[in-house]
Structures are given as structure tokens and as C-alpha cells.
Design a protein around this motif. Structure first.
Motif, PDB file in Angstrom:
ATOM      1  N   ASP A   1     -34.123  -1.521 -26.603  1.00  0.00           N
ATOM      2  CA  ASP A   1     -33.009  -2.222 -27.248  1.00  0.00           C
ATOM      3  C   ASP A   1     -32.407  -1.470 -28.436  1.00  0.00           C
ATOM      4  O   ASP A   1     -31.246  -1.708 -28.784  1.00  0.00           O
ATOM      5  CB  ASP A   1     -33.474  -3.602 -27.741  1.00  0.00           C
ATOM      6  CG  ASP A   1     -33.903  -4.515 -26.610  1.00  0.00           C
ATOM      7  OD1 ASP A   1     -33.508  -4.251 -25.459  1.00  0.00           O
ATOM      8  OD2 ASP A   1     -34.656  -5.475 -26.878  1.00  0.00           O
ATOM      9  N   VAL A   2     -33.176  -0.597 -29.051  1.00  0.00           N
ATOM     10  CA  VAL A   2     -32.710   0.047 -30.282  1.00  0.00           C
ATOM     11  C   VAL A   2     -32.589   1.561 -30.128  1.00  0.00           C
ATOM     12  O   VAL A   2     -31.503   2.122 -30.279  1.00  0.00           O
ATOM     13  CB  VAL A   2     -33.651  -0.292 -31.468  1.00  0.00           C
ATOM     14  CG1 VAL A   2     -33.151   0.374 -32.748  1.00  0.00           C
ATOM     15  CG2 VAL A   2     -33.749  -1.798 -31.662  1.00  0.00           C
ATOM     16  N   VAL A   3     -33.673   2.223 -29.830  1.00  0.00           N
ATOM     17  CA  VAL A   3     -33.654   3.687 -29.795  1.00  0.00           C
ATOM     18  C   VAL A   3     -32.756   4.203 -28.677  1.00  0.00           C
ATOM     19  O   VAL A   3     -31.869   5.035 -28.912  1.00  0.00           O
ATOM     20  CB  VAL A   3     -35.083   4.250 -29.653  1.00  0.00           C
ATOM     21  CG1 VAL A   3     -35.042   5.775 -29.587  1.00  0.00           C
ATOM     22  CG2 VAL A   3     -35.957   3.796 -30.819  1.00  0.00           C
ATOM     23  N   SER A   4     -32.951   3.691 -27.468  1.00  0.00           N
ATOM     24  CA  SER A   4     -32.182   4.188 -26.324  1.00  0.00           C
ATOM     25  C   SER A   4     -30.702   3.842 -26.415  1.00  0.00           C
ATOM     26  O   SER A   4     -29.859   4.521 -25.821  1.00  0.00           O
ATOM     27  CB  SER A   4     -32.765   3.639 -25.015  1.00  0.00           C
ATOM     28  OG  SER A   4     -34.083   4.103 -24.824  1.00  0.00           O
ATOM     29  N   SER A   5     -30.377   2.790 -27.169  1.00  0.00           N
ATOM     30  CA  SER A   5     -28.979   2.363 -27.281  1.00  0.00           C
ATOM     31  C   SER A   5     -28.232   3.063 -28.412  1.00  0.00           C
ATOM     32  O   SER A   5     -27.042   2.828 -28.611  1.00  0.00           O
ATOM     33  CB  SER A   5     -28.919   0.849 -27.500  1.00  0.00           C
ATOM     34  OG  SER A   5     -29.487   0.495 -28.757  1.00  0.00           O
ATOM     35  N   GLY A   6     -28.928   3.892 -29.180  1.00  0.00           N
ATOM     36  CA  GLY A   6     -28.284   4.587 -30.293  1.00  0.00           C
ATOM     37  C   GLY A   6     -28.236   3.804 -31.580  1.00  0.00           C
ATOM     38  O   GLY A   6     -27.577   4.217 -32.537  1.00  0.00           O
ATOM     39  N   LEU A   7     -28.944   2.669 -31.644  1.00  0.00           N
ATOM     40  CA  LEU A   7     -28.884   1.824 -32.834  1.00  0.00           C
ATOM     41  C   LEU A   7     -30.030   2.073 -33.817  1.00  0.00           C
ATOM     42  O   LEU A   7     -30.127   1.381 -34.830  1.00  0.00           O
ATOM     43  CB  LEU A   7     -28.865   0.347 -32.434  1.00  0.00           C
ATOM     44  CG  LEU A   7     -27.616  -0.109 -31.677  1.00  0.00           C
ATOM     45  CD1 LEU A   7     -27.689  -1.599 -31.363  1.00  0.00           C
ATOM     46  CD2 LEU A   7     -26.357   0.200 -32.481  1.00  0.00           C
ATOM     47  N   CYS A   8     -30.867   3.048 -33.533  1.00  0.00           N
ATOM     48  CA  CYS A   8     -31.943   3.380 -34.468  1.00  0.00           C
ATOM     49  C   CYS A   8     -31.347   4.035 -35.709  1.00  0.00           C
ATOM     50  O   CYS A   8     -30.602   5.015 -35.621  1.00  0.00           O
ATOM     51  CB  CYS A   8     -32.948   4.322 -33.814  1.00  0.00           C
ATOM     52  SG  CYS A   8     -34.265   4.855 -34.938  1.00  0.00           S
ATOM     53  N   ALA A   9     -31.671   3.486 -36.878  1.00  0.00           N
ATOM     54  CA  ALA A   9     -31.167   4.023 -38.148  1.00  0.00           C
ATOM     55  C   ALA A   9     -32.041   5.147 -38.687  1.00  0.00           C
ATOM     56  O   ALA A   9     -31.705   5.737 -39.710  1.00  0.00           O
ATOM     57  CB  ALA A   9     -31.084   2.912 -39.191  1.00  0.00           C
ATOM     58  N   ARG A  10     -33.143   5.418 -38.012  1.00  0.00           N
ATOM     59  CA  ARG A  10     -34.097   6.434 -38.467  1.00  0.00           C
ATOM     60  C   ARG A  10     -34.584   6.126 -39.888  1.00  0.00           C
ATOM     61  O   ARG A  10     -34.780   7.039 -40.698  1.00  0.00           O
ATOM     62  CB  ARG A  10     -33.467   7.822 -38.388  1.00  0.00           C
ATOM     63  CG  ARG A  10     -33.164   8.271 -36.960  1.00  0.00           C
ATOM     64  CD  ARG A  10     -32.304   9.519 -36.946  1.00  0.00           C
ATOM     65  NE  ARG A  10     -32.168  10.099 -35.609  1.00  0.00           N
ATOM     66  CZ  ARG A  10     -31.295   9.693 -34.689  1.00  0.00           C
ATOM     67  NH1 ARG A  10     -30.482   8.672 -34.965  1.00  0.00           N
ATOM     68  NH2 ARG A  10     -31.236  10.289 -33.516  1.00  0.00           N
ATOM     69  N   CYS A  11     -34.807   4.859 -40.155  1.00  0.00           N
ATOM     70  CA  CYS A  11     -35.242   4.427 -41.485  1.00  0.00           C
ATOM     71  C   CYS A  11     -36.750   4.507 -41.663  1.00  0.00           C
ATOM     72  O   CYS A  11     -37.244   4.528 -42.779  1.00  0.00           O
ATOM     73  CB  CYS A  11     -34.764   3.000 -41.764  1.00  0.00           C
ATOM     74  SG  CYS A  11     -35.489   1.745 -40.673  1.00  0.00           S
ATOM     75  N   GLY A  12     -37.501   4.514 -40.541  1.00  0.00           N
ATOM     76  CA  GLY A  12     -38.949   4.612 -40.609  1.00  0.00           C
ATOM     77  C   GLY A  12     -39.672   3.299 -40.790  1.00  0.00           C
ATOM     78  O   GLY A  12     -40.903   3.280 -40.918  1.00  0.00           O
ATOM     79  N   THR A  13     -38.954   2.171 -40.773  1.00  0.00           N
ATOM     80  CA  THR A  13     -39.603   0.882 -40.998  1.00  0.00           C
ATOM     81  C   THR A  13     -40.640   0.574 -39.932  1.00  0.00           C
ATOM     82  O   THR A  13     -41.758   0.143 -40.240  1.00  0.00           O
ATOM     83  CB  THR A  13     -38.551  -0.246 -41.041  1.00  0.00           C
ATOM     84  OG1 THR A  13     -37.610   0.020 -42.077  1.00  0.00           O
ATOM     85  CG2 THR A  13     -39.206  -1.600 -41.298  1.00  0.00           C
ATOM     86  N   CYS A  14     -40.287   0.796 -38.673  1.00  0.00           N
ATOM     87  CA  CYS A  14     -41.215   0.473 -37.580  1.00  0.00           C
ATOM     88  C   CYS A  14     -42.513   1.263 -37.712  1.00  0.00           C
ATOM     89  O   CYS A  14     -43.610   0.733 -37.462  1.00  0.00           O
ATOM     90  CB  CYS A  14     -40.560   0.732 -36.228  1.00  0.00           C
ATOM     91  SG  CYS A  14     -39.978   2.425 -35.979  1.00  0.00           S
ATOM     92  N   VAL A  15     -42.409   2.519 -38.115  1.00  0.00           N
ATOM     93  CA  VAL A  15     -43.595   3.359 -38.281  1.00  0.00           C
ATOM     94  C   VAL A  15     -44.468   2.831 -39.419  1.00  0.00           C
ATOM     95  O   VAL A  15     -45.698   2.784 -39.317  1.00  0.00           O
ATOM     96  CB  VAL A  15     -43.176   4.817 -38.548  1.00  0.00           C
ATOM     97  CG1 VAL A  15     -44.393   5.688 -38.833  1.00  0.00           C
ATOM     98  CG2 VAL A  15     -42.400   5.375 -37.366  1.00  0.00           C
ATOM     99  N   ALA A  16     -43.833   2.394 -40.503  1.00  0.00           N
ATOM    100  CA  ALA A  16     -44.576   1.939 -41.678  1.00  0.00           C
ATOM    101  C   ALA A  16     -45.302   0.622 -41.442  1.00  0.00           C
ATOM    102  O   ALA A  16     -46.405   0.419 -41.963  1.00  0.00           O
ATOM    103  CB  ALA A  16     -43.634   1.796 -42.869  1.00  0.00           C
ATOM    104  N   VAL A  17     -44.705  -0.287 -40.658  1.00  0.00           N
ATOM    105  CA  VAL A  17     -45.290  -1.627 -40.514  1.00  0.00           C
ATOM    106  C   VAL A  17     -46.299  -1.726 -39.380  1.00  0.00           C
ATOM    107  O   VAL A  17     -47.016  -2.729 -39.284  1.00  0.00           O
ATOM    108  CB  VAL A  17     -44.192  -2.702 -40.306  1.00  0.00           C
ATOM    109  CG1 VAL A  17     -43.238  -2.729 -41.485  1.00  0.00           C
ATOM    110  CG2 VAL A  17     -43.443  -2.489 -38.992  1.00  0.00           C
TER     111      VAL A  17
END
Length: 366
Positions: A11-27
């Protein structure tokens, strides 16, 4: 059954909507995500479908109204495009070195130094240059005054800022300096109970856009005709406001491109998620800080929007330390910044057009 993390990629990465903010990695409590070479998340295995990554991600869904109520106790009034705020100010560091080495006024550096000295924080998430690659911006936790000073000035390249919180330690009281999407990720994570660290203060920077690192290499290699491996120092906004893109090479020579020209090159490398973003002034931060344009009485000052009680308290520490000169400002003048018009008006048209053509766009609601 597929792990929940797959929804993040579908839903996010493949669609180009990833902001590359790193939140998912941190949580991610299972450490099943890491930062990839292109700064989007990569799955390394072990997802338990806790949903922290999907719930915290600001890329596709950003319920601004709900997050404003959570952060500030109220929503903005409908016509206020700068978001919720109590005071609009112009500020400038009183220390000449801090002021001169900053992008516009040195206020963020002065703020972090004052908070560290007063023990209100014991570190800050900032953007520095990689010690091994002095042309590459990276996120890091600065834990002393020298490290904070070394982080001065804006860096115009993508960094997964929130992912730096993986290095947070028990008992940390951190300030977080970031862009609107990164602050939004922190707010979403905190609202859902997934905050990756104790954040004492969020400092949001005004943001026209972020840029692929290829923009930096283009200016260095194509515009200046230099080799990336020969760079020993880089500054995106060196010298008097608005500054210059400045590169020093191994030979000791310095090469510059006036910032207004460099900005034109940077804009060639805007990620899709940035042109579908409508937050210019870091509307979910405790304090929002950026360039002051259009005010001849405050040339070389930063514009400051005080949004929360924590923001007020941090400003009080600054005043107590006499670290900044603070004067009232007109929010209408702050909104004359070209970035505001570019993002709040121009991007709005892009979002409408993208939706009419069935392209993925973030949703702003709540």
C-alpha cells in the motif's frame, strides 16, 4: 496468511507513497525491518503482525485533525494553512558563531544547546554528514554540544530520520529535529502507543520538499565538474542568507553555487511523495522553524511558530539563557515564503490532478 508488514509494501512502498522517514523501522519491536539502499524499508524476516509499522506510517494515511487534537488539544481553524499555533515569531541566535554557521538565524542550534545545558534534554536527533563520506547526510543522535554544533545548517537530501531512534538508550530525553513527514510519523506512532523513544521536544523544519541524493551528486559532478570522492566538506547553505552550495575538495579549493541556483537543480529530484504532500510548516511539531522571507526588518532571522506547551517551555529556556533575540512576527509574512506557496498551493493542484487520473495519493483527514 501474509504478515501485516506486507501491507506496508503493497500500500505504501510499491505505490510511491513512502516518505523514507524511517518510522516503520524505528517502531518495529521485532527488528524485522531495516533501511534499504534507496532508504525505503526492507523486510529481513520475523514479522509477528503486530501492525506497529502500518499503524504508524504517515505515507498513505495522515489524519491531521485527530493528530492535532492529540498533540495540541484542538484542531486548527479551517482557514489557517499554517496549522495550530499560539505565537508567530522572528528569532535569531545572539551568539555570532551560532548565528553565522546556521542556515537562517541559527535558532535550532541555539535551542538545542540551551536545552542540553539546562538538562532539559540529554541528546537530539539531528542530521550530520557521514564521517566516512563527508558529502552524505545521515541522521544521528547528538549527545554533546560539539556534536550539535557540527549538525548546524540544513541538508537537502533524504534521511530516514526516525530510524535514528533505534540508537536511543533507556532514560533518554531527546529533542527531535525533522521534516513534516518525520514529525508526522512520530505523532502517529505516539498516538497508537508505539513511540520508539521518549521525545521531550519535536522541532519541525519548514519544508518545500526533500530530494534524492542524486540531486547533490548532480550539482557536485555535473554543475561544478568535481568528483564525489574528492569532496572533503559540503555545505548546502554556506555564508550570508540565503547562502551558497559550497564544496571543498582534497586540494583545499572551495567551489560554490549560489543557493537560489542550487535550489533549481535540487527541485529536479523531488520524490513523488513530496509533490503529494501539503505540509510545509511542520504542522504537528511543538516548534516549527524555517527561513524568514518577505520581511526587511528581519533579514537573517528564522520564523518560529510555537504550537504546544512544550514549545512554549523550550522557548522559555532560550529566553532564560538569552540565547536568541525574539520579536513578534506576522503569520501573513511567514506565509510569503515561496515554499509555502509552492507546497500548500502548488502541491494541492498536483494532488487533485493525481486523484483524477487514479494515481495513489495520501489522505489527509480526521
Amino acid at each position: 496468511m501474509k504478515p501485516v508488514v506486507q501491507d506496508l509494501f503493497d500500500d505504501v512502498v510499491s505505490s510511491g507513497l513512502c516518505a523514507r522517514c524511517g518510522t516503520c523501522v524505528a517502531v518495529c519491536c521485532e527488528d524485522c525491518l531495516d533501511v534499504g539502499a534507496d532508504l525505503t524499508p526492507v523486510y529481513v524476516g520475523g514479522c509477528t503482525s503486530c501492525s506497529a509499522c502500518v499503524t504508524s506510517c504517515p505515507g498513505r494515511e495522515l489524519p491531521m485533525g485527530d493528530l492535532e487534537r492529540e498533540a495540541f488539544g484542538r484542531r486548527r481553524v479551517e482557514e489557517d494553512e499554517l496549522g495550530v499555533y499560539g505565537e508567530a515569531l522572528a528569532a535569531q541566535a545572539t551568539d555570532p558563531e551560532t548565528r553565522d554557521t546556521g542556515t537562517s538565524g541559527g535558532v535550532v542550534t541555539a535551542l538545542l544547546l540551551s536545552l542540553l545545558e539546562s538538562d532539559a534534554i540529554n541528546g537530539a536527533v539531528v542530521t550530520i554528514f557521514d564521517p566516512e563520506r563527508p558529502y552524505l547526510p545521515v541522521a544521528a543522535i547528538a549527545r554533546d554540544a560539539e556534536a550539535i554544533k557540527n549538525a548546524a545548517q540544513s541538508k537537502y537530501a533524504l534521511t530516514p530520520q526516525v530510524a535514528a531512534l533505534r540508537d536511543a538508550q533507556p532514560g533518554d530525553r531527546l529533542a527531535f529535529v525533522g521534516l513534516p513527514c518525520q514529525i508526522a510519523g512520530l505523532r502517529k506512532a505516539a498516538a497508537a502507543g508505539y513511540s520508539p523513544a521518549e521525545i521531550s521536544l519535536s522541532v519541525g523544519l519548514f519544508c518545500l520538499s526533500n530530494f534524492y541524493f542524486e540531486a547533490t551528486t548532480f550539482i557536485i559532478e555535473e554543475v561544478l565538474g568535481l568528483r564525489l570522492q574528492d569532496v572533503v566538506r559540503l555545505a548546502y547553505r554556506e555564508g550570508s542568507f540565503p547562502g551558497a552550495f559550497s564544496v571543498t575538495t582534497r586540494s583545499g579549493t572551495t567551489h560554490e553555487v549560489p543557493y537560489p541556483d542550487a535550489r533549481s537543480y535540487l527541485r529536479m529530484y523531488r520524490p513523488y511523495r513530496c509533490i503529494t504532500c501539503s505540509d510545509w510548516s511542520s504542522e504537528l511539531a511543538d516548534l516549527s522553524i524555517g527561513d524568514m522571507y518577505g520581511d526587511p526588518d528581519h533579514k537573517g532571522f528564522s520564523a518560529v511558530l510555537v504550537r504546544s506547551k512544550r514549545g512554549e517551555e523550550a522557548l522559555g529556556v532560550l529566553r532564560q539563557h538569552a540565547a536568541v533575540l525574539v520579536e513578534p512576527s506576522d503569520p501573513l509574512i511567514i506565509a510569503t515564503n515561496p515554499g509555502f506557496l509552492y507546497k500548500k498551493r502548488g502541491n494541492r493542484a498536483v494532488i487533485v490532478d493525481a486523484r483524477e487520473h487514479g494515481l495513489p495519493t495520501p489522505t489527509y483527514g480526521g
